[in-house]
Design a protein around this motif. Structure first.
Motif, PDB file in Angstrom:
ATOM      1  N   ILE A   6       0.882  -0.878  -0.530  1.00 22.01           N
ATOM      2  CA  ILE A   6      -0.128  -0.008  -0.405  1.00 22.01           C
ATOM      3  C   ILE A   6       0.831   1.099   0.032  1.00 22.01           C
ATOM      4  N   LYS A   7       1.047   2.008  -1.323  1.00 25.18           N
ATOM      5  CA  LYS A   7       2.138   3.128  -0.837  1.00 25.18           C
ATOM      6  C   LYS A   7       0.622   4.559  -1.115  1.00 25.18           C
ATOM      7  N   GLU A   8       0.013   4.263  -1.551  1.00 20.62           N
ATOM      8  CA  GLU A   8      -1.584   5.494  -0.718  1.00 20.62           C
ATOM      9  C   GLU A   8      -2.104   5.054  -0.340  1.00 20.62           C
ATOM     10  N   VAL A  15       3.085   6.959   1.164  1.00 21.91           N
ATOM     11  CA  VAL A  15       3.947   6.764   1.919  1.00 21.91           C
ATOM     12  C   VAL A  15       5.242   5.934   1.082  1.00 21.91           C
ATOM     13  N   ASN A  16       6.569   6.722   1.877  1.00 20.64           N
ATOM     14  CA  ASN A  16       7.700   7.577   1.067  1.00 20.64           C
ATOM     15  C   ASN A  16       8.798   6.430   2.019  1.00 20.64           C
ATOM     16  N   LYS A  17       9.358   5.383   1.571  1.00 20.53           N
ATOM     17  CA  LYS A  17      10.669   5.039   2.704  1.00 20.53           C
ATOM     18  C   LYS A  17      11.580   5.098   1.788  1.00 20.53           C
ATOM     19  N   MET A  42       7.035 -11.177   1.587  1.00 20.04           N
ATOM     20  CA  MET A  42       5.921 -11.598   0.979  1.00 20.04           C
ATOM     21  C   MET A  42       5.477 -10.113   0.594  1.00 20.04           C
ATOM     22  N   SER A  43       6.594  -8.568   0.838  1.00 16.76           N
ATOM     23  CA  SER A  43       6.057  -8.006  -0.416  1.00 16.76           C
ATOM     24  C   SER A  43       6.042  -8.237  -1.206  1.00 16.76           C
TER      25      SER A  43
END
Length: 102
Positions: A6-8, A15-17, A42-43
């Protein structure tokens, strides 16, 4: 390899890592720097971390708190590493473990 993250998020925003590279069975995988090995794998849709010795049944995440042995893998040549509680490091080598090693 497709990434399942999930990035948004409607509440948390974007999410910015920072990312780094680990190697699963010799193949490079991009993971977030604060991932555990298990969450990073898992991602990318990787669900099998080890197989049982007797029947070769696939095992993956079960408890996710380091109490069981289902997520154990070989990490940088060391067997029986609980991947659900072990943080990733850049360049680490991760392999499926066949049976538990004594």
């Amino acid at each position: 390899m497709e990434e399942f993250r999930i990035k948004e998020h409607p509440v948390l925003g974007t999410v910015n890592k920072n990312t780094l590279i680990i190697y699963f069975e010799g193949n490079p995988i991009e993971v977030w720097e604060d991932d555990t090995i298990a969450s990073g794998l898992m991602s990318h849709g990787i669900r099998v971390f080890r197989t049982t010795e007797r029947f070769h049944n696939a095992r993956g995440i079960f408890c996710a708190i380091g109490r069981c042995s289902d997520c154990m893998m070989i990490v940088d040549g060391k067997p029986n590493v609980r991947t659900c509680i072990t943080k990733v490091r850049n360049g680490m080598q991760v392999q499926i473990q066949h049976g538990l090693k004594l």
